[in-house]
Design an enzyme around this catalytic site. Structure first.
Site, PDB file in Angstrom:
ATOM      1  N   TYR A 114       9.609  24.100   0.993  1.00 17.04           N
ATOM      2  CA  TYR A 114       9.356  25.392   1.648  1.00 17.04           C
ATOM      3  C   TYR A 114       9.401  25.166   3.149  1.00 17.04           C
ATOM      4  CZ  TYR A 114       6.769  29.617   3.125  1.00 17.04           C
ATOM      5  OH  TYR A 114       6.384  30.795   3.728  1.00 17.04           O
ATOM      6  N   ASP A 166      11.661  18.694   8.717  1.00 21.33           N
ATOM      7  CA  ASP A 166      10.665  19.763   8.862  1.00 21.33           C
ATOM      8  C   ASP A 166       9.288  19.104   8.743  1.00 21.33           C
ATOM      9  OD1 ASP A 166       9.814  22.874   7.104  1.00 21.33           O
ATOM     10  OD2 ASP A 166       8.905  21.777   8.773  1.00 21.33           O
ATOM     11  N   LYS A 188       1.324  24.008  12.749  1.00 22.52           N
ATOM     12  CA  LYS A 188      -0.008  23.633  12.233  1.00 22.52           C
ATOM     13  C   LYS A 188      -0.833  22.813  13.238  1.00 22.52           C
ATOM     14  CE  LYS A 188       1.746  23.983   7.493  1.00 22.52           C
ATOM     15  NZ  LYS A 188       1.000  25.011   6.772  1.00 22.52           N
TER      16      LYS A 188
HETATM   17  P1  KE4 Z   1       4.292  29.028   9.021  1.00 21.52           P
HETATM   18  O1  KE4 Z   1       5.346  30.047   9.355  1.00 21.52           O
HETATM   19  O2  KE4 Z   1       3.474  29.413   7.791  1.00 21.52           O
HETATM   20  O3  KE4 Z   1       3.434  28.647  10.230  1.00 21.52           O
HETATM   21  O4  KE4 Z   1       5.028  27.641   8.634  1.00 21.52           O
HETATM   22  C1  KE4 Z   1       6.016  27.660   7.634  1.00 21.52           C
HETATM   23  C2  KE4 Z   1       6.179  26.265   7.069  1.00 21.52           C
HETATM   24  C3  KE4 Z   1       7.292  25.527   7.453  1.00 21.52           C
HETATM   25  N1  KE4 Z   1       7.494  24.281   6.980  1.00 21.52           N
HETATM   26  C4  KE4 Z   1       6.613  23.708   6.128  1.00 21.52           C
HETATM   27  C5  KE4 Z   1       6.881  22.321   5.628  1.00 21.52           C
HETATM   28  C6  KE4 Z   1       5.448  24.411   5.713  1.00 21.52           C
HETATM   29  O5  KE4 Z   1       4.587  23.829   4.842  1.00 21.52           O
HETATM   30  C7  KE4 Z   1       5.227  25.711   6.193  1.00 21.52           C
HETATM   31  C8  KE4 Z   1       4.031  26.537   5.782  1.00 21.52           C
HETATM   32  N2  KE4 Z   1       3.137  25.941   4.854  1.00 21.52           N
HETATM   33  C9  KE4 Z   1       2.406  26.863   4.005  1.00 21.52           C
HETATM   34  C10 KE4 Z   1       1.550  26.025   3.056  1.00 21.52           C
HETATM   35  N3  KE4 Z   1       2.315  25.439   2.063  1.00 21.52           N
HETATM   36  C11 KE4 Z   1       1.583  27.829   4.816  1.00 21.52           C
HETATM   37  C12 KE4 Z   1       0.493  28.534   4.031  1.00 21.52           C
HETATM   38  C13 KE4 Z   1       0.850  29.967   3.782  1.00 21.52           C
HETATM   39  O6  KE4 Z   1       2.044  30.268   3.538  1.00 21.52           O
HETATM   40  O7  KE4 Z   1      -0.100  30.777   3.810  1.00 21.52           O
END
Ligand code: KE4
Length: 427
Positions: A144, A239, A267
């Site tokens: 993801y 990523d 994060k």
């Molecule tokens: P954000 O747009 O949520 O800040 O980041 C996206 C993203 C990009 N790349 C990786 C490897 C990520 O894990 C994420 C977001 N992680 C999720 C948890 N698996 C965020 C939690 C959520 O979607 O509420």
């Protein structure tokens, strides 16, 4: 456990917010029960609106490596806030945070701050396409990278947690250039390059997968990606939104000694405030406007409050001793969970890389999306609910990662282990 106020808030929230939440995976759909509404956090703890305290292993899905409301982070934000919340103009704070990120990850020569991991990955892919003048991208099943249209193809995290057939609303044309390979299967990547030798702009990969649960790369996988992208003139994007400042002080690129062309971050670098970033080779980054023609922009990018929170957080984790201590705490928890599962006769495998971890209810060690699917999600849901009753807040999905912070000390881990012993016996 009294959660009456959470129940009330959830009823009200469901009238106002789709599913009652602002991000799907928070809705507890995969584990049953209803989400707890949080009053405050402190160190390793969350406190819900009914006054229940939980040891938190979600930590805002990774950002809070310094724990909730670390005094130094809060103080930095308070000091910055009285000077204003956003300038819409450059500030020394962006330079300061950029310097720190590059100190931790020297393979990044230049970077751009954005406001989320999604913005970071969509911008890095646009940049890779601009730089190579190619359109196709390769992602991996179960990984993801945020919710940009082109990436919502066989994605992990909330998409797979909710069993969504890769979101409606994404036009077929938008994803026609998104190719999907199998994580940890370098042959599946090579086959795509053989099929499209001149058309692939980039591979985007979670160097340690965290969105199908934590799945480490098998030996040679990341090296193989580096070799193929070099051979075929494609960009390798790590990523590290989740793995950055989580699997190692220098991220996965330092842990595995692989030099991606571009890296995406998020994060931890925001210290709990909204920050993302993409960066890498200067030659590539110079294409980003206004230095170059590739356009990307953001009203609140480089926001002073987010910058000072990120600076304070990174300053708290720059000493290797901090990492050695978190590694020791991780090992303590590994051993405790293992013995609790053995005593209860529950088949469990654990994966952990640095401060990211997952407990799989499975006899075998998963290595890709296919094998993860075999894990017992129902049992995970039961374990999740039991742990909540016993005061431990895990990620509400088998397909997510759990996280440690510098505040998860020996006693907090011991309390987690005794909660796990009780919970495992009740499965
Ligand atoms: P954000 O747009 O949520 O800040 O980041 C996206 C993203 C990009 N790349 C990786 C490897 C990520 O894990 C994420 C977001 N992680 C999720 C948890 N698996 C965020 C939690 C959520 O979607 O509420």
């Amino acid at each position: 456990m009294n959660i009456q106020k959470s129940i009330h808030y959830f009823q009200e929230a469901q009238r106002l917010l789709p599913g009652g939440v602002d991000s799907p995976v928070r809705a507890f759909k995969a584990v049953g029960g209803q989400p707890l509404f949080i009053e405050r956090g402190e160190g390793p703890y969350l406190f819900d609106v009914d006054g229940n305290r939980y040891i938190d292993y979600v930590l805002s899905w990774g950002p809070l490596i310094t724990g909730h409301a670390h005094p130094k982070v809060i103080e930095a934000i308070q000091e910055a806030a009285v000077k204003g919340t956003s300038y819409g103009a450059p500030s020394p704070l962006e330079v300061e945070l950029a310097k720190r990120v590059i100190d931790f990850m020297p393979n990044i020569e230049m970077l751009r701050f954005v406001n989320s991991g999604t913005e970071a990955t969509m911008s890095a892919l646009r940049l890779a396409r601009a730089y190579t003048q190619r359109d196709k991208i390769i992602k991996f099943e179960g990984c993801y990278h945020g919710h940009a249209d082109m990436l919502l193809v066989q994605a992990g995290s909330g998409v797979v947690t909710l069993g969504l057939p890769d979101s409606p609303g994404v036009p077929a044309d938008t994803v026609k250039d998104t190719l999907v390979a199998t994580y940890n299967d370098i042959a599946s990547v090579e086959a795509l390059f053989k099929k499209y030798p001149e058309e692939i702009a980039a591979i985007i990969v979670e160097p340690v997968a965290g969105n199908m649960g934590v799945i480490p790369p098998v030996k040679g996988f990341l090296e193989g990606l580096k070799k193929l992208t070099t051979e075929y003139g494609a960009i390798l994007i790590f990523d590290e939104v989740m793995t950055g400042f989580r699997v190692h002080k220098g991220g996965a690129q330092t842990l595995y000694n692989i030099q991606p062309d571009l890296t995406t971050l998020g994060k931890v670098i925001g210290g709990g405030l909204p920050v993302g970033a993409y960066g890498g080779k200067r030659e590539i980054m110079q294409m980003v406007a206004p230095a170059g023609p590739m356009y990307q922009a953001g009203t609140l990018s480089g926001n002073p409050l987010a910058m000072v929170a990120g600076i304070a957080a990174l300053d708290l984790i720059c000493d290797q001793k901090v990492w050695d201590e978190m590694e020791a705490r991780g090992k303590q928890l590994d051993a405790g969970i293992e013995s609790a599962a053995k005593r209860a006769g529950v088949p469990v495998t654990q994966t952990r890389v640095g401060t990211m971890r997952t407990i799989f209810f499975s006899e075998t060690q998963p290595r890709d999306w296919n094998s993860v699917k075999g894990a017992d999600k129902v049992r995970f849901g039961k374990f999740f609910r039991k742990m909540l009753e016993n005061g431990v807040y895990l990620a509400p999905s088998q397909f997510e990662a759990g996280f440690l912070s510098i505040t998860h000390d020996r006693n907090v881990i011991a309390a987690t282990i005794s909660a796990a012993e009780k919970s495992m016996m009740a499965l």
